[in-house]
Design a protein around this motif. Structure first.
Motif, PDB file in Angstrom:
ATOM      1  N   LEU A   4       2.947  22.543  -8.484  1.00 41.10           N
ATOM      2  CA  LEU A   4       2.086  23.718  -8.937  1.00 41.10           C
ATOM      3  C   LEU A   4       0.788  23.282  -9.189  1.00 41.10           C
ATOM      4  O   LEU A   4       0.668  22.149  -9.998  1.00 41.10           O
ATOM      5  CB  LEU A   4       2.728  24.571 -10.130  1.00 41.10           C
ATOM      6  CG  LEU A   4       1.914  25.533 -10.841  1.00 41.10           C
ATOM      7  CD1 LEU A   4       1.683  26.856  -9.991  1.00 41.10           C
ATOM      8  CD2 LEU A   4       2.559  25.840 -12.181  1.00 41.10           C
TER       9      LEU A   4
ATOM     10  N   GLN B 162       7.881  22.285  -2.051  1.00 44.03           N
ATOM     11  CA  GLN B 162       7.191  23.529  -2.561  1.00 44.03           C
ATOM     12  C   GLN B 162       5.835  23.181  -2.620  1.00 44.03           C
ATOM     13  O   GLN B 162       5.590  22.385  -3.616  1.00 44.03           O
ATOM     14  CB  GLN B 162       7.908  24.131  -3.375  1.00 44.03           C
ATOM     15  CG  GLN B 162       7.193  25.522  -3.909  1.00 44.03           C
ATOM     16  CD  GLN B 162       7.015  26.666  -2.883  1.00 44.03           C
ATOM     17  OE1 GLN B 162       8.252  26.763  -2.039  1.00 44.03           O
ATOM     18  NE2 GLN B 162       6.005  27.096  -2.760  1.00 44.03           N
TER      19      GLN B 162
ATOM     20  N   THR C 261      -0.266  28.456  -0.499  1.00 42.05           N
ATOM     21  CA  THR C 261       1.076  28.468  -1.142  1.00 42.05           C
ATOM     22  C   THR C 261       2.012  28.424  -0.111  1.00 42.05           C
ATOM     23  O   THR C 261       1.999  29.419   0.812  1.00 42.05           O
ATOM     24  CB  THR C 261       1.362  29.565  -1.912  1.00 42.05           C
ATOM     25  OG1 THR C 261       0.406  29.412  -3.227  1.00 42.05           O
ATOM     26  CG2 THR C 261       2.803  29.586  -2.620  1.00 42.05           C
TER      27      THR C 261
ATOM     28  N   THR D  38       2.683  25.296  -4.557  1.00 40.92           N
ATOM     29  CA  THR D  38       2.369  26.735  -5.206  1.00 40.92           C
ATOM     30  C   THR D  38       0.898  26.423  -5.856  1.00 40.92           C
ATOM     31  O   THR D  38       0.777  25.540  -6.549  1.00 40.92           O
ATOM     32  CB  THR D  38       3.259  27.159  -6.275  1.00 40.92           C
ATOM     33  OG1 THR D  38       4.569  27.338  -5.708  1.00 40.92           O
ATOM     34  CG2 THR D  38       2.924  28.589  -6.550  1.00 40.92           C
TER      35      THR D  38
END
Length: 112
Positions: free
Chosen positions: A11, A107, A88, A109
């Motif tokens: 993130l 991932q 993202t 983000t």
């Protein structure tokens, strides 16, 4: 067979940076291509950057992302700067060495 292992997702706030790393092992030809794709729910997987005989970037990441490849170590890193919420996605490492190979995905983000 080629195995790809990715690392470095997470993130980050808009405007921030992340570096993704991909390590390849197995039967990798010297003229193989390595790169990164990304995918969001409901959309097709799209090219982000790829390095083979030449280097190609998606228009949306030009000037912000840089792919660097180390042929001796069989690695392909993606430096991502000035990240935007639209970046993202799940990012996949890709290798073409007489066949198509994919990593498990990591991932990324981008959110405040």
């Amino acid at each position: 067979q080629v195995q790809l292992v990715e690392s470095g997702g997470g993130l980050v706030q808009p405007g921030g940076s992340l570096r993704l790393s991909c390590a390849a092992s197995g039967s990798i030809l010297s003229r193989s291509a390595m790169g990164w794709f990304r995918q969001t729910p409901g959309k097709q997987r799209e090219l982000v950057a790829i390095s083979g005989g030449s280097t190609k970037y998606a228009d949306s990441v030009k000037g912000r992302f840089t792919i660097s490849r180390d042929n001796a170590k069989n690695t392909a890193d993606l430096q991502m700067n000035s990240l935007r919420p639209e970046d993202t996605a799940v990012y996949y490492c890709y290798c073409y060495s007489n066949a198509h190979y994919w990593g498990q995905g990591t991932q990324v983000t981008v959110s405040s």
